[in-house]
Design a protein around this motif. Structure first.
Motif, short mmCIF file in Angstrom:
data_model
loop_
_atom_site.label_atom_id
_atom_site.label_comp_id
_atom_site.label_asym_id
_atom_site.label_seq_id
_atom_site.Cartn_x
_atom_site.Cartn_y
_atom_site.Cartn_z
N SER A 295 0.85 -1.21 0.03
CA SER A 295 -0.02 0.13 -0.05
C SER A 295 0.89 1.33 0.03
N ARG A 296 2.20 1.25 0.65
CA ARG A 296 3.08 2.43 0.76
C ARG A 296 3.77 2.58 -0.74
N VAL A 297 4.25 1.42 -1.30
CA VAL A 297 4.91 1.31 -2.50
C VAL A 297 4.31 1.26 -3.85
N LEU A 298 3.16 0.79 -3.87
CA LEU A 298 2.52 0.31 -5.29
C LEU A 298 1.18 1.18 -5.04
N SER A 299 1.21 2.26 -6.30
CA SER A 299 0.21 3.12 -6.14
C SER A 299 -1.11 2.68 -6.39
N TYR A 300 -1.32 1.61 -7.24
CA TYR A 300 -2.50 0.94 -7.46
C TYR A 300 -3.11 0.15 -6.07
N VAL A 301 -2.43 -0.52 -5.34
CA VAL A 301 -2.61 -0.87 -4.05
C VAL A 301 -2.95 0.14 -3.16
N GLY A 302 -2.18 1.26 -3.28
CA GLY A 302 -2.70 2.38 -2.34
C GLY A 302 -3.80 2.95 -2.55
N ALA A 303 -4.19 2.96 -3.78
CA ALA A 303 -5.67 3.74 -4.18
C ALA A 303 -6.68 2.66 -3.92
N ARG A 304 -6.68 1.49 -3.87
CA ARG A 304 -7.54 0.51 -3.46
C ARG A 304 -7.76 0.87 -1.89
N PHE A 305 -6.73 0.98 -0.99
CA PHE A 305 -6.89 1.23 0.36
C PHE A 305 -7.64 2.66 0.44
N THR A 306 -7.25 3.63 -0.35
CA THR A 306 -8.00 4.99 -0.24
C THR A 306 -9.53 4.86 -0.68
N ILE A 307 -9.76 4.09 -1.58
CA ILE A 307 -11.34 3.79 -1.80
C ILE A 307 -11.97 3.09 -0.86
N TRP A 308 -11.08 2.25 -0.34
CA TRP A 308 -11.93 1.35 0.69
C TRP A 308 -12.07 2.23 2.10
N LEU A 309 -11.21 3.10 2.46
CA LEU A 309 -11.46 3.89 3.66
C LEU A 309 -12.05 5.19 3.64
N ASP A 310 -12.30 5.66 2.37
CA ASP A 310 -12.94 7.03 2.12
C ASP A 310 -13.79 7.10 0.64
N ALA A 311 -14.68 5.80 0.68
CA ALA A 311 -15.46 5.50 -0.47
C ALA A 311 -16.16 6.50 -0.73
N PHE A 312 -16.87 7.31 0.27
CA PHE A 312 -18.12 8.46 -0.11
C PHE A 312 -17.38 10.01 -0.07
N ASN A 313 -16.09 9.90 -0.34
CA ASN A 313 -15.73 11.27 -0.35
C ASN A 313 -16.08 11.78 -1.82
N PRO A 314 -16.75 13.12 -1.54
CA PRO A 314 -17.22 13.75 -2.88
C PRO A 314 -16.20 13.66 -3.95
N ASP A 315 -14.84 13.74 -3.78
CA ASP A 315 -13.94 13.71 -4.81
C ASP A 315 -13.73 12.47 -5.31
N LEU A 316 -14.18 11.40 -4.89
CA LEU A 316 -13.78 10.10 -5.11
C LEU A 316 -15.21 9.32 -5.77
N ILE A 317 -16.34 9.77 -5.26
CA ILE A 317 -17.63 9.06 -5.47
C ILE A 317 -18.01 9.14 -7.05
N ASN A 318 -17.63 10.00 -7.65
CA ASN A 318 -17.98 10.15 -9.07
C ASN A 318 -16.86 9.63 -10.01
N GLY A 319 -15.64 9.10 -9.45
CA GLY A 319 -14.77 8.55 -9.91
C GLY A 319 -14.27 7.09 -9.55
N SER A 320 -13.31 6.91 -9.01
CA SER A 320 -12.46 5.73 -8.67
C SER A 320 -13.52 4.81 -7.62
N SER A 321 -14.30 5.34 -6.91
CA SER A 321 -15.17 4.70 -5.83
C SER A 321 -16.76 4.54 -6.11
N TYR A 322 -16.87 5.20 -7.61
CA TYR A 322 -18.25 4.89 -8.33
C TYR A 322 -18.87 3.43 -8.11
N GLN A 323 -17.87 2.34 -8.51
CA GLN A 323 -18.29 1.12 -8.68
C GLN A 323 -18.64 0.66 -7.25
#
Length: 465
Positions: A295-323
């Protein structure tokens, strides 16, 4: 002249013969009738699900629906007949559960095809029908030709080599595909499959054979520290190798799910082989440290953790966390009893027929339906583990428990991901998800479990008093 008295060996042999005769005459007949009843019930549920999809979407029943339901039903019945001929003592619950899960997945895939106006011979549901035909036919072939599963033990290292080769196939020039994760292989541009799905079976056979050969050294040697016996560096090496392979899959193939699944399977089989909690603790520590580093070294793994922890963030909800958010909203829309098959809107979620098949079913079947599906998985895994624990040889015990745990872990990873319990990974939900490689590998697991259960139940243990 009096007859000679029976020796202790003769008495045991006579008892064994009587027990086997009784099992062959009474128990298998009752067991086969039970399996047939459960299988017919599963086929009725599957046919009803397809009919409800048609009626729920306002369509009339047509020939395609009967084909979608009839071909897998006929093959499942053929597999039942093959079991009566070749494996009369096979577990009666494994086949019906796999059949009903496959049928429910196909019904929901067909429902999404209707919503997206993809009904036709090139639709996802038709491809799923073709793959299910191949998968169940493969299971029939395994049950018919694999008379003794112990022959797999002779080829332990061959299966290990095949498993590693399958994981490396996506890197072969001309075979790999340009997708989010390098886990797909394209054959002549005609069809694609995930070699990692078949690799998990090959590696399970390799792990079982390897642990049988090294169990004594893994169990009896080590140093005592903090109320536990810790293994030596020599015995710890294989665990570190599997850990590094798992990290390599995550790094090179960008596939968090397969790496986690293979490492978890090995640790579980290692615990069953040794019974030492220190191995589990070491495995958990390695898995946790690997996830943290990734999660610290690989960007795509870190992105999955970000989506998991902050899925309803307005900056993410229409993008990476939409699904993820759409899937959660779909589950919420289903409520307790669901909207009904064909009456929800699961198609609003991207990949609703594959990665998000469970939220799709949850929207239309509700919490009750999801609970029923998870209960089926629980019974399937528990029967597989029960088959392993009842085994008389270490190889069969490790193989059955390893394969069953793999199914259970895969369900946990996917259900936990779509419900935001854990970060989402790129695995499939066994039997339900659209996709051929996953369906084939899971039905091969069904066949192997049936073969092991037949060997276990047809060889009763005799305890000398």
């Amino acid at each position: 002249m009096s007859e000679p008295a029976l020796t202790r060996t003769d008495a045991v042999s006579a008892d064994t013969a009587v027990i086997r005769a009784l099992r062959r005459i009474r128990v298998p007949q009752t067991q086969r009738n039970r399996e047939l009843g459960l299988l017919l019930f599963a086929l009725i549920v599957n046919a009803s699900a397809l009919a409800l999809v048609e009626l729920g979407t306002g369509r009339a029943l047509d020939a395609q629906v009967f084909i979608l339901g009839a071909i897998p039903a006929v093959l499942a019945l053929i597999l039942h007949v093959v079991l009566r001929l070749r494996a009369r003592d096979a577990d009666p619950f494994v086949l019906p559960i796999a059949t009903i899960l496959t049928g429910l997945g196909m019904a929901e895939i067909y429902r999404i095809d209707i919503a997206r106006n993809h009904v036709g011979w090139d639709a996802s549901s038709v491809r799923q029908l073709a793959w299910s035909t191949i998968a169940i036919a493969g299971a029939i072939a395994v049950v018919w030709f694999l008379r003794n599963y112990r022959v797999l033990y002779r080829y332990t290292y061959v299966f290990g080599f095949v498993g590693i080769a399958l994981l490396l196939l996506p890197f072969v020039p001309g075979l790999g595909t340009n997708q989010n994760a390098d886990v797909w292989v394209s054959v002549g541009g005609l069809f694609q499959f995930q070699p990692g799905e078949l690799a998990k079976i090959s590696l399970a056979i390799f792990f079982a054979g390897y642990l049988v050969r090294t169990r004594e050294s893994l169990t009896s040697v080590g140093s005592r520290f903090l109320w536990m016996t810790w293994p030596r560096a020599r015995e710890l090496g294989p665990l570190l190798v599997i850990w590094l392979i798992s990290l390599g899959i995550i790094v090179l193939q960008r596939d968090l799910g397969t790496g986690t699944l293979l490492f978890g399977m090995f640790v579980a089989m290692l615990y069953v082989a040794t019974g030492k909690t220190s191995w589990v603790l070491i495995g958990v520590l390695l898995a946790g440290s690997g996830a943290f580093l990734a999660s610290r070294v690989l960007s795509y793994v870190g992105a999955r953790f970000t989506i998991w922890l902050d899925a309803f963030n307005p900056d993410l909800i229409n993008g990476s966390s939409y699904q993820l958010v759409q899937g959660i909203f779909g589950l919420a829309q289903g409520g307790l009893v669901g909207t009904g098959l064909g009456q929800g809107r699961p198609y609003l979620t991207p990949l609703s027929q594959s990665d998000y098949i469970l939220p799709s079913l949850g929207e239309e079947l509700g919490l009750v339906g999801v609970f029923a599906i998870l209960s089926l998985y629980m019974v399937f895994a528990s029967r597989g583990i029960r088959i392993g624990l009842a085994g008389q040889d270490d190889f069969g015990k490790l193989l059955a428990t390893g394969l069953s745990f793999t199914i259970a872990l895969q369900v946990f990873i996917m259900v936990g991901g779509v419900t935001r319990l854990i970060p989402l990974t790129g695995l499939t939900t066994p039997f339900l998800t659209a996709g051929g490689s996953s369906l084939i590998s899971n039905w091969l697991i069904v066949a192997i479990l049936l073969r092991i259960s037949d060997a276990v139940r047809s060889r009763p243990r005799v305890v000398i008093g």
